[in-house]
Write a protein that holds these residues in place. Structure first.
Motif, PDB file in Angstrom:
ATOM      1  N   ILE A 199       0.842  -1.186   0.000  1.00 57.93           N
ATOM      2  CA  ILE A 199       0.000   0.000   0.000  1.00 57.93           C
ATOM      3  C   ILE A 199       0.882   1.243   0.000  1.00 57.93           C
ATOM      4  CG2 ILE A 199      -1.830   1.263   1.203  1.00 57.93           C
ATOM      5  CD1 ILE A 199      -2.646  -1.481   0.028  1.00 57.93           C
ATOM      6  N   THR A 200       1.829   1.279   0.917  1.00 58.57           N
ATOM      7  CA  THR A 200       2.767   2.389   1.019  1.00 58.57           C
ATOM      8  C   THR A 200       3.926   1.939   1.894  1.00 58.57           C
ATOM      9  OG1 THR A 200       2.988   4.745   1.534  1.00 58.57           O
ATOM     10  CG2 THR A 200       1.696   3.413   3.055  1.00 58.57           C
ATOM     11  N   GLY A 201       5.007   2.719   1.896  1.00 60.32           N
ATOM     12  CA  GLY A 201       6.102   2.405   2.806  1.00 60.32           C
ATOM     13  C   GLY A 201       7.216   1.622   2.154  1.00 60.32           C
ATOM     14  N   ASP A 202       7.800   0.695   2.881  1.00 61.49           N
ATOM     15  CA  ASP A 202       8.939  -0.097   2.439  1.00 61.49           C
ATOM     16  C   ASP A 202       8.617  -0.819   1.138  1.00 61.49           C
ATOM     17  OD1 ASP A 202      11.184  -2.361   4.236  1.00 61.49           O
ATOM     18  OD2 ASP A 202      11.221  -1.590   2.190  1.00 61.49           O
ATOM     19  N   ASN A 203       9.565  -0.734   0.182  1.00 63.95           N
ATOM     20  CA  ASN A 203       9.330  -1.344  -1.123  1.00 63.95           C
ATOM     21  C   ASN A 203       9.340  -2.866  -1.086  1.00 63.95           C
ATOM     22  OD1 ASN A 203       9.098   1.155  -2.280  1.00 63.95           O
ATOM     23  ND2 ASN A 203      11.178   1.201  -3.090  1.00 63.95           N
ATOM     24  N   LEU A 204       9.920  -3.453  -0.062  1.00 66.90           N
ATOM     25  CA  LEU A 204       9.939  -4.903   0.073  1.00 66.90           C
ATOM     26  C   LEU A 204       8.897  -5.299   1.126  1.00 66.90           C
ATOM     27  CD1 LEU A 204      11.380  -7.505  -0.865  1.00 66.90           C
ATOM     28  CD2 LEU A 204      12.860  -7.266   1.146  1.00 66.90           C
ATOM     29  N   VAL A 205       7.884  -6.007   0.682  1.00 63.10           N
ATOM     30  CA  VAL A 205       6.824  -6.427   1.598  1.00 63.10           C
ATOM     31  C   VAL A 205       6.901  -7.934   1.796  1.00 63.10           C
ATOM     32  CG1 VAL A 205       5.273  -4.529   1.085  1.00 63.10           C
ATOM     33  CG2 VAL A 205       5.151  -6.573  -0.283  1.00 63.10           C
ATOM     34  N   LYS A 206       6.650  -8.357   3.008  1.00 66.50           N
ATOM     35  CA  LYS A 206       6.692  -9.774   3.341  1.00 66.50           C
ATOM     36  C   LYS A 206       5.281 -10.283   3.567  1.00 66.50           C
ATOM     37  CE  LYS A 206      11.335  -9.597   5.291  1.00 66.50           C
ATOM     38  NZ  LYS A 206      11.933 -10.290   4.124  1.00 66.50           N
ATOM     39  N   GLY A 207       5.076 -11.543   3.162  1.00 64.89           N
ATOM     40  CA  GLY A 207       3.745 -12.109   3.284  1.00 64.89           C
ATOM     41  C   GLY A 207       3.759 -13.512   3.838  1.00 64.89           C
ATOM     42  N   SER A 208       2.713 -14.247   3.488  1.00 64.28           N
ATOM     43  CA  SER A 208       2.531 -15.598   4.008  1.00 64.28           C
ATOM     44  C   SER A 208       3.484 -16.582   3.340  1.00 64.28           C
ATOM     45  CB  SER A 208       1.086 -16.044   3.761  1.00 64.28           C
ATOM     46  OG  SER A 208       0.154 -15.107   4.260  1.00 64.28           O
ATOM     47  N   TYR A 209       3.740 -17.691   4.049  1.00 57.65           N
ATOM     48  CA  TYR A 209       4.490 -18.841   3.519  1.00 57.65           C
ATOM     49  C   TYR A 209       5.900 -18.477   3.054  1.00 57.65           C
ATOM     50  CZ  TYR A 209      -0.419 -20.220   3.205  1.00 57.65           C
ATOM     51  OH  TYR A 209      -1.747 -20.433   3.479  1.00 57.65           O
ATOM     52  N   GLY A 210       6.486 -17.419   3.608  1.00 53.79           N
ATOM     53  CA  GLY A 210       7.849 -17.032   3.257  1.00 53.79           C
ATOM     54  C   GLY A 210       7.989 -16.232   1.987  1.00 53.79           C
ATOM     55  N   PHE A 211       6.872 -15.858   1.377  1.00 52.58           N
ATOM     56  CA  PHE A 211       6.917 -15.054   0.161  1.00 52.58           C
ATOM     57  C   PHE A 211       7.140 -13.572   0.478  1.00 52.58           C
ATOM     58  CE2 PHE A 211       5.961 -17.753  -3.409  1.00 52.58           C
ATOM     59  CZ  PHE A 211       5.369 -18.861  -2.831  1.00 52.58           C
TER      60      PHE A 211
END
Lengths: 116, 115
Positions: free
Chosen positions: A51-63
């Protein structure tokens, strides 16, 4: 109009190797970007969003996914692929220009095969 | 908590017949969306309800498609009469009414085959 492109129909990777599933987008204004995954006979499941902020976003299952504004890309990544990651992956962008509501625009999907 | 449920999971009908798909969103989710995916192509938006009101039906292919959401709860999508090109997987998704950054919760879809 908002749009999403997933240039690869299929990505093949060996288990343990890093994987990348590519996505580019076209929006007017700031993008709200999403990745969803679909396993066989299941509905789409949310993986992560930018949405905004850090260009690298972390998600589920290590993605994780990297937002690149200059290249209008939002590639999905994982450092070490698992056989269980084999599925259909959809990139999506939220259309903020609709009247009265927000719809999500999806790409055509990329099938990921992880070989043991 | 129950997820988004869709019924039936599969439907095979002949051209010219009528089919009604049903979607039960997650309880409390005011946003309800219908999408369709034709084999190998993108998931295309059909329409968006907020509670019982149609907010955006710009993706509905033509007047053979009719969507309703009675009392702001479950929704139905009727295709009458069905044509061959209506075949595909119809997905329903819901989300709370808290903003554009909300993720969608999807049902497993209805695979519609028109012969």
């Amino acid at each position: 109009a908002q749009s999403v492109a997933q240039p690869e129909d299929q990505v093949n990777v060996a288990e343990g190797n890093p994987l990348t599933v590519k996505c580019t987008y076209s929006v007017s204004g700031n993008p709200y970007l999403f990745w969803y995954v679909q396993y066989p006979n299941r509905g789409l499941q949310f993986l992560l969003k930018y949405i905004t902020g850090d260009n690298l976003v972390k998600g589920s299952y290590g993605f994780e996914a990297e937002f690149n504004k200059s290249q209008t890309s939002f590639h999905l990544k994982k450092p070490s692929a698992l056989v269980s990651d084999s599925a259909l992956y959809f990139c999506a962008v939220r259309d903020m220009g609709g009247i009265g509501g927000f719809k999500t625009i999806f790409g055509a999907g990329t099938r990921l095969f992880v070989k043991a | 908590e129950a997820g988004v449920t869709q019924f039936p999971s599969h439907s095979v009908i002949e051209k010219g017949q009528t089919v009604t798909l049903r979607c039960d969103p997650i309880s409390g989710h005011d946003n309800l969306y219908w999408y369709r995916r034709v084999m190998g192509k993108e998931i295309k938006f059909l329409l968006h309800f907020v509670k019982e009101s149609k907010q955006d039906e710009s993706g509905m292919p033509n007047n053979r498609f009719l969507a309703e959401r009675t009392g702001g709860t479950y929704s139905t999508l009727k295709v009458q009469p069905a044509e061959l090109e209506d075949s595909g997987v119809y997905f329903c998704a819901s989300s709370p009414l808290t903003g554009a950054s909300e993720k969608l919760f999807f049902g497993s879809g209805t695979q519609l085959s028109v012969l």
